[in-house]
Scaffold this motif. Structure first.
Motif, mmCIF file in Angstrom:
data_model
loop_
_atom_site.group_PDB
_atom_site.id
_atom_site.type_symbol
_atom_site.label_atom_id
_atom_site.label_comp_id
_atom_site.label_asym_id
_atom_site.label_seq_id
_atom_site.Cartn_x
_atom_site.Cartn_y
_atom_site.Cartn_z
ATOM 1 N N ALA A 124 0.814 -1.217 0.000
ATOM 2 C CA ALA A 124 0.000 0.000 0.000
ATOM 3 C C ALA A 124 0.839 1.254 0.000
ATOM 4 C CB ALA A 124 -0.893 0.026 1.242
ATOM 5 N N ASP A 125 2.025 1.170 0.573
ATOM 6 C CA ASP A 125 2.727 2.421 0.822
ATOM 7 C C ASP A 125 4.199 2.382 0.434
ATOM 8 O OD1 ASP A 125 1.978 1.678 4.282
ATOM 9 O OD2 ASP A 125 3.450 0.712 2.995
ATOM 10 N N VAL A 126 4.996 1.628 1.158
ATOM 11 C CA VAL A 126 6.429 1.652 0.889
ATOM 12 C C VAL A 126 6.872 0.236 0.529
ATOM 13 C CG1 VAL A 126 6.761 3.531 2.516
ATOM 14 C CG2 VAL A 126 7.057 1.196 3.290
ATOM 15 N N ILE A 127 8.156 0.087 0.279
ATOM 16 C CA ILE A 127 8.678 -1.230 -0.079
ATOM 17 C C ILE A 127 8.765 -2.087 1.186
ATOM 18 C CG2 ILE A 127 10.580 -2.495 -1.132
ATOM 19 C CD1 ILE A 127 11.328 -0.007 -2.637
ATOM 20 N N LEU A 159 7.893 -6.305 -1.758
ATOM 21 C CA LEU A 159 6.583 -5.798 -2.148
ATOM 22 C C LEU A 159 6.821 -4.355 -2.560
ATOM 23 C CD1 LEU A 159 6.092 -8.014 0.141
ATOM 24 C CD2 LEU A 159 3.925 -6.905 0.494
ATOM 25 N N VAL A 160 6.529 -4.009 -3.791
ATOM 26 C CA VAL A 160 6.839 -2.669 -4.280
ATOM 27 C C VAL A 160 5.544 -1.936 -4.581
ATOM 28 C CG1 VAL A 160 8.058 -1.330 -6.011
ATOM 29 C CG2 VAL A 160 8.937 -3.562 -5.328
ATOM 30 N N PRO A 161 5.307 -0.775 -3.957
ATOM 31 C CA PRO A 161 4.073 -0.047 -4.265
ATOM 32 C C PRO A 161 4.079 0.356 -5.732
ATOM 33 C CG PRO A 161 5.594 1.349 -3.040
ATOM 34 C CD PRO A 161 6.200 -0.026 -3.057
ATOM 35 N N GLY A 162 2.931 0.228 -6.360
ATOM 36 C CA GLY A 162 2.833 0.587 -7.766
ATOM 37 C C GLY A 162 3.008 -0.598 -8.692
#
Lengths: 592, 268, 235
Positions: B186-189, B203-206
């Motif tokens: 949702a927000d940061v890596i 997990l990479v946002p975007g």
């Protein structure tokens, strides 16, 4: 193959090479403060870098106190811990190691070793130091800014680096860090131009490239790499600064921070990582290559033997320098980048191991059949080989893409890079200081204190970082303020952490012995004379020690031979200085 | 003499430490034992090199230490020796790289029968999403995230209606079934890491990243976040509970009430 | 990361060629003597200045190549909206080209010892460069007036950053040009010294023109096809 033909083998006219136009200072301020003499600038860089290093060392003690004895030191909270690790990392990598090797050793040794009077752009060289100092001050200022310094990790990955969940993210911390880095890079470019162009243009008569000592090759190659790699960090910093301060979305995708949707979209966090590591990987070689060069000279001088395989050593330096630009994404194997890149970067990373291994073999082969004097510089050189070998070998684990999967972001990585970038190059720095201190000051450092410093540092640092690999193997992540409950590790892990902390504190304390020795020996050290180690390279052949402004007196030296004529059969002494004319029986036959 | 001895002790001490230390990886619980095998091969090769070189160094330091009258041998290079050493090193490097690349290829190739699940990370907690009876995960968008739609599912996508949303950080999986974990932030890596599973990925946002693995034994395993994500990074924990197929089915049926359609009825 | 890798490959080729001419394959322990053929620069400070500029241009080139790599990577993401280039950019390009021509003329005049032509060339170069920079500022104003703000889209942000960075470098060059103009007017510099200053300015100007043309083609979307090809090769 171009063989430089034998020229006239006797004293040559020394006035043929035009001197660098020297600025002759008249006041105390222009001699010692705003000095354009590379030797003074070198000392300014070195003292500044060592001071920053001491600060970073203290930060590491605080980190280790928290890791070894969690919960005991309540003033170290999570925010503080992340600020400490970030500042420790950035300071050590950029402001200490890079500045010390290139700005410190480069400035002092390059002109002397190539036979020049000074750097080719002395005014710009002077400016480079003051810009570096400004960068340091901006960085240190972040400790006093509202919100404190950034706690984003030295890798400064967005989005977290500029968000409120990270110390300094929505405050001044990250801004000051980025601005400081940009200022450093500008300052470094000024210095780097000097180092590179002086080697290219200001060598003394007879000093061909292949007659240069490996110290110069190492610093020269590293400087050139740095000039090309630092811009990547600059680009990343500009873009992150814009994202932080001006609302752009270079790196910021559409995200929800703590329940609030941010007014950003479309950016790519991976773009930052590519830019950062495009700088970051060459950076570690920028730190390593000068160390390689210096250690070659320490070993050959103190084993009274030419460095084995000089040509391969030069080519290996150049190959490592070039290859280092195409391995960067081995830092990104689990970043979510295109998985097929993993094949390419794992291959290039393991290929770069080959020229590196050749260098290790050649150092050892220089010891083979040598005449080894186990003085303090040699001891540090030997310790370098052991620790660099260890750190380089663990790099093979991490470079092999699938092996990196369980190990990435664990303490294995922390152990690896400390061993190969922290312990090994710092051992070289110490060895180099013990080696060249007599040239800089005219006095020897105290030998007993030196050996004490050596043994505690070498064995202590090994005891800190070798076991740390096993913490990572168990799966303990890095950048954890506290381990908390971890069912997959045995309870004895806490004992190991505590042991590592104690070792770190002991090694830290031993550095005070070194600092004391530096200052004590200024007054009480044994007078060394001009060439106490009986070395061949030009810096030891100056007419005065410490060398005066202009280095060489009235006449520039003329070079007649390569840098490694040690123990030449039939020669009167076991070393022949580079500027000594006269041929020796051509016994320099290569085999094979 | 002392120096040579200490070098020998460093080399041997390192080996002994490796052999007797209790600090070794936790037993594996997934199909990725090939990774462990590659690591062991690497240990053997690098360990042998380390010991050989340090012992040789110790020998040189002892045998060729300065003594009155000693003269070093003058030999600038030996092309043959260096070539030979280069070739041997090349072979050693290839011996480590080859198995590594083979296993990597497996790592990025998801088997056909893998079930999709989603692992959703945010500062500083884990949530999960299962595809539900239709076997498909619905479309999401970060801009749809809201208190009653914490994972940002699209109400317009029919596939999303039966997706099961699990908050609270406990993921359950059936044993011996391959699973493709789609990772979203949702927000940061962040980084999803279960030491016993060996696999991990950011997990990479975007974007949506993935890993796949097959749990091979039942048990409860810890999820750790392995990418610095702010001050709460070390507290971002969860659990993976691997169960027998029967127990897992029972659990899954209980979760049906947690489908997106039930939890977030379309607000009109 | 294509553009920076291409740039570095070009530098590598140059480096390998240069190193091989410097005898990097030689066996130095076999040679004693002064190495009479070793090329020693006649005039150290001019050789150093020229080499220094070459190295500096490699750094600047690296900086812009990296920004272009970042541009290429970022432009693939779905939110990208191309910026319509303000027409004044073409006029500015013309000004910069004229500036280069003027400096090239000045360089030739310095070599031929034609003092008046030299001064004219230097002044013309300064004026046209200033015209370029003001034109760039006008382009910025035009874009913001049309609603293309820095933060609204990354394509806008790149436009401002790329043109801004180029402009800053040109400004730095103008400072050097100003010092050269002062030298030319005041006299007191040797003819070689003046020739060196003018020569360095000219080289820098041509490089900045080249960078501008590359930036323009990227911003105008012409380079997008090249980038597409590279992307297809790499993925």
């Amino acid at each position: 193959m171009v063989d430089v033909p034998l020229g006239h083998v006797g004293p040559a006219h020394t006035a043929d090479v035009e001197d660098v136009e020297l600025y002759h200072p008249h006041s105390w301020v222009t001699k010692y403060v705003f000095s354009q003499d590379a030797k003074v600038i070198a000392i300014q860089y070195s003292l500044t870098a060592l001071t920053v290093g001491l600060i970073a060392l203290v930060l590491s003690w605080l980190m280790r106190l928290q890791l070894g004895f969690p919960g005991v030191f309540t003033f170290i909270d999570a925010n503080a811990y992340y600020q400490f690790i970030t500042m420790h990392g950035m300071m050590m990598v950029v402001y200490v190691l890079t500045a010390l090797f290139l700005g410190g050793f480069g400035n002092y040794l390059i002109p002397l070793m190539v036979g020049a009077r000074d750097m080719v752009f002395p005014y710009v060289n002077m400016l480079s130091f003051w810009v570096y100092l400004l960068a340091v001050l901006i960085l240190v200022a972040s400790f006093f800014a509202p919100g404190g310094p950034t706690g984003a990790g030295w890798t400064l990955y967005p989005p977290q680096a500029i968000l409120s969940g990270t110390p300094g993210g929505q405050d001044w911390g990250i801004i000051l860090m980025l601005v400081s880095l940009m200022v450093f890079i500008i300052g470094f470019t000024m210095g780097g131009l000097n180092y590179v162009v002086t080697v290219l243009q200001a060598r003394a008569r007879g000093m061909t490239l292949m007659r240069m000592p490996l110290t110069v090759w190492g610093i020269f190659t590293a400087s050139f790499m740095a000039l090309l790699a630092f811009p990547a960090l600059f680009v990343g910093a500009v873009m992150m600064l814009f994202d932080r301060a001006l609302g752009t979305s270079f790196f910021m995708p559409a995200i929800v921070e703590m329940g609030q949707a941010l007014d950003r979209s479309g950016g790519s966090p991976l773009l930052f990582q590519h830019l950062f590591w495009f700088f970051g990987h060459p950076e570690v070689y920028i730190v390593a290559l000068p160390a390689f060069g210096i250690v070659s000279d320490l070993i050959s001088t103190h084993a009274r033997r030419n460095i084995f395989g000089y040509r391969m050593m030069v080519w290996a330096l150049l190959a490592i320098g070039a290859l280092s630009f195409i391995v960067w994404a081995h830092h990104m194997y689990v970043s979510g980048m295109n998985p097929y890149f993993g094949f390419f970067f794992a291959t290039t990373t393991l290929i770069i191991a080959i020229p590196t291994a050749i260098k290790v073999y050649n150092w050892i082969l220089t010891l083979w059949r040598g005449n080894i004097h186990l003085n303090v510089p040699m001891l540090f050189a030997l310790a370098f080989i052991v620790t660099f070998l260890n750190g380089g070998l663990t790099g093979l684990f991490l470079g092999n893409v699938v092996v990196d999967v369980p190990l990435s972001d664990t303490m294995f990585v922390v152990a690896h890079f400390h061993m190969v970038m922290g312990v090994a190059p710092i051992l070289v720095i110490f060895g180099a200081i013990y080696h060249w201190y007599p040239k800089v000051t005219g006095r020897m450092l105290n030998d007993t204190l030196g050996k004490l410093h050596f043994w505690v540092t070498f064995l202590g640092a090994y005891a800190i970082f070798f076991p740390m690999h096993y913490l990572g193997l168990m799966g303990i992540p890095r950048r954890y303020y506290e381990m908390g409950e971890m069912t997959f590790v045995p309870p004895s892990t806490h004992t190991l952490n505590a042991f590592i902390t104690i070792a770190a504190l002991v090694v830290g304390a031993a550095q005070l012995v070194f600092v004391f020795n530096l200052f004590w020996s200024l007054r009480h050290g044994r007078a060394s004379g001009g060439n106490p180690w009986r070395a061949t390279t030009l810096e030891w052949q100056t007419p005065e020690t410490p060398p005066p402004h202009g280095n060489w007196g009235k006449d520039l030296p003329v070079v007649y031979r390569w840098a490694y004529d040690y123990s030449v059969p039939g020669a009167a002494e076991d070393y022949i200085p580079q500027n000594q004319p006269g041929a020796h029986p051509a016994t320099g036959m290569s085999h094979g | 003499m002392a120096v040579a001895l200490i070098l020998v002790l460093v080399a041997l001490g390192s080996v002994i430490f490796h052999l007797v230390s209790p600090w070794w990886w936790t037993p594996i619980a997934s199909n990725w034992s090939y990774i462990d095998t590659t690591i062991v091969i690497t240990f053997w090769i690098t360990g042998a090199v380390f010991v050989a070189i340090v012992l040789f160094m110790a020998y040189c330091v002892y045998r060729f230490r300065h003594q009155p009258g000693r003269q070093a041998h003058y030999e600038p290079e030996s092309k043959r020796l260096e070539l030979w050493l280069t070739v041997v090193t090349g072979i050693g490097v290839a011996a480590m790289l080859a198995p590594g690349l083979l296993v990597w290829r497996q790592f990025i190739t998801v088997p056909e029968d893998a079930t999709d699940i989603e692992i959703f990370g945010q500062q500083w907690q884990w949530a999960f999403r299962l595809p539900g009876p239709d076997g498909k995960l619905g479309i999401t968008d970060a801009r749809l995230i809201s208190p009653d739609n914490p994972l940002g599912l699209s109400r317009d996508d029919p596939n999303a209606q039966d997706d099961v949303i699990i908050e609270g950080g406990e993921l359950r999986l059936p044993v011996d079934r391959p699973v493709k974990a789609l990772l979203r932030s949702a927000d940061v890596i962040h980084n999803f890491y279960v030491p016993e599973m060996r696999a991990k990925m950011d997990l990479v946002p975007g974007q949506v990243t993935y890993i796949w693995f097959t749990p091979t034994r039942t048990g409860t395993f810890e999820i750790l976040c392995a990418e610095l994500c702010g001050v709460g990074h070390p507290q971002m924990r969860g659990t993976v509970v691997v169960q027998d197929q029967k127990d897992y089915q029972a659990w899954l049926e209980e979760q049906m009430s947690r489908s997106f359609a039930r939890l977030a009825p379309a607000a009109q | 990361m294509g553009s920076i890798l291409v740039f570095l490959t070009a530098l590598l080729v140059v480096a390998i060629w240069w190193l091989s001419r410097q005898g990097v394959m030689a066996k130095p322990w076999l040679e004693q003597g002064v190495a009479a053929d070793f090329p020693v620069p006649d005039n150290l400070s001019s050789a150093a200045a020229r080499t220094g500029l070459a190295v500096f241009l490699a750094v600047v080139g690296s900086l812009f190549a990296l920004f272009l790599s970042a541009y290429a990577l970022r432009m693939q993401l779905p939110d990208w909206r191309d910026v319509p280039l303000p027409g004044i950019l073409w006029l500015n390009t013309g000004m910069l080209a004229l500036s280069s021509v003027a400096l090239q003329g000045a360089r030739k005049a310095a070599r031929d010892g034609e003092d008046d032509a030299l001064k004219l060339g230097l002044l013309a170069a300064g004026v046209t460069a200033l015209a370029f920079l003001s034109g760039q500022l006008l382009a910025w104003r035009q874009l913001t007036a049309e609603g293309y703000f820095l933060a609204s889209n990354s394509a806008n942000a790149f436009f401002y950053v790329l043109t801004g960075l180029h402009g800053l470098h040109l400004l730095g060059g103008l400072i050097a040009l100003a010092r050269t103009i002062v030298k030319a007017w005041r006299g007191g510099t040797t003819p070689e010294g003046l020739r060196l200053s003018v020569g360095l300015c000219a080289t820098y100007w041509h490089f900045m023109l080249f960078v501008w043309l590359v930036l323009l083609s990227v911003l105008a979307g012409w380079a997008a096809d090249v980038i597409d090809i590279c992307r297809q090769i790499l993925s």
